[in-house]
Design an enzyme around this catalytic site. Structure first.
Site, PDB file in Angstrom:
ATOM      1  CB  VAL A 233    -100.607  22.339  43.406  1.00 56.53           C
ATOM      2  CG1 VAL A 233    -101.650  21.454  42.728  1.00 56.53           C
ATOM      3  CG2 VAL A 233     -99.484  22.656  42.427  1.00 56.53           C
ATOM      4  CE1 TYR A 234    -106.327  20.302  49.528  1.00 55.98           C
ATOM      5  CE2 TYR A 234    -105.647  22.140  50.923  1.00 55.98           C
ATOM      6  CZ  TYR A 234    -106.495  21.084  50.666  1.00 55.98           C
ATOM      7  OH  TYR A 234    -107.532  20.821  51.522  1.00 55.98           O
TER       8      TYR A 234
END
Length: 252
Positions: A154-155
């Site tokens: 996600v990051y």
């Protein structure tokens, strides 16, 4: 003060600690007046004190970059307090660590809103002040170019979106005299410490992949380069991604 950024006015988000603090100290050391933006006022005040103790100018703006109204207030306050704006550094970012099945939607939302969406909003709010010589520095991450960003997907996705946003802005805003760059720091920071505790094996593997064998210093290794990129000496550099990571990233 003397330096290559004398007369410049900079707004830096996430400026109370880590890489943001390092960049703030570095650009201030080169003569820029700095607006320090962050959620924790006490940390901002500490950094402002460091800057003022060596003759620099700094103002503190407590704000949450996930809130559009805080972004608008931050830009207006910076311009009013400093007398303009030439440099925007989008550093603030909440992390979201874990596999895609482990991370919940609130964590994903916070990562996106504090990262790419905040950068987008700040860039648009600052555009008119940055015309004719302004610079935007967006903080990316080597995770976005890592072919196996397991546990940081996600990051990495959010940072990849920030990279693309920077390239588009550089292409669209070059005619306005605005340069836009992305830097990929591998640096000591509270986020790096949290990652080391949450995923020690992954952290150790990542560190071992750095040819220089260490994380960078936020002031010397990251801030110093960012200060240069904001100066006239780098006036022909835009639309590119620069890895400040000891040789870890491989950019195609």
């Amino acid at each position: 003060m003397t330096g290559m950024l004398v007369g410049r006015k900079a707004l830096i988000t996430g400026a109370g600690q880590g890489v943001g603090r390092g960049i703030a100290l570095a650009v201030a050391a080169q003569g820029a007046a700095v607006a320090l933006v962050g959620r924790t006022e006490s940390k901002l005040l500490d950094v402002a004190k460091e800057i003022r103790e060596v003759g620099g100018e700094a103002v503190t703006i407590p704000a949450d970059v996930t809130r559009p109204e805080d972004i608008a207030r931050s830009v207006t306050t910076a311009v009013d307090s400093l007398g303009g704006l030439n440099i925007l550094v989008n550093n603030a970012q909440q992390t979201a660590l874990g596999t895609l099945l482990d991370i919940d939607e609130p964590a994903l939302q916070a990562c996106w809103e504090s990262g790419t969406l905040a950068a987008f909003r700040l860039m648009r709010a600052s555009h008119r002040y940055l015309r004719n010589g302004g610079v935007v520095i967006n903080l990316g991450s080597s995770t976005a170019v890592n072919p196996m960003p397991v546990g940081r997907g996600v990051y990495a996705s959010v940072k990849a979106a920030t990279h693309t946003l920077s390239r588009v802005a550089a292409a669209e805003w070059g005619k306005d005299g605005i340069r836009v760059l992305t830097v990929l720091p591998a640096s000591t920071s509270p986020a790096a410490e949290a990652w080391a505790q949450a995923q020690p094996a992954e952290y150790a593997r990542s560190l071992s992949a750095i040819p220089l064998g260490r994380l960078g210093d936020p002031l010397r290794d990251i801030g110093g380069v960012v200060a240069f990129l904001c100066s006239d000496a780098a006036g022909y550099i835009t639309g590119t991604t620069i890895a400040l990571d000891g040789g870890q990233a491989f950019l195609r």
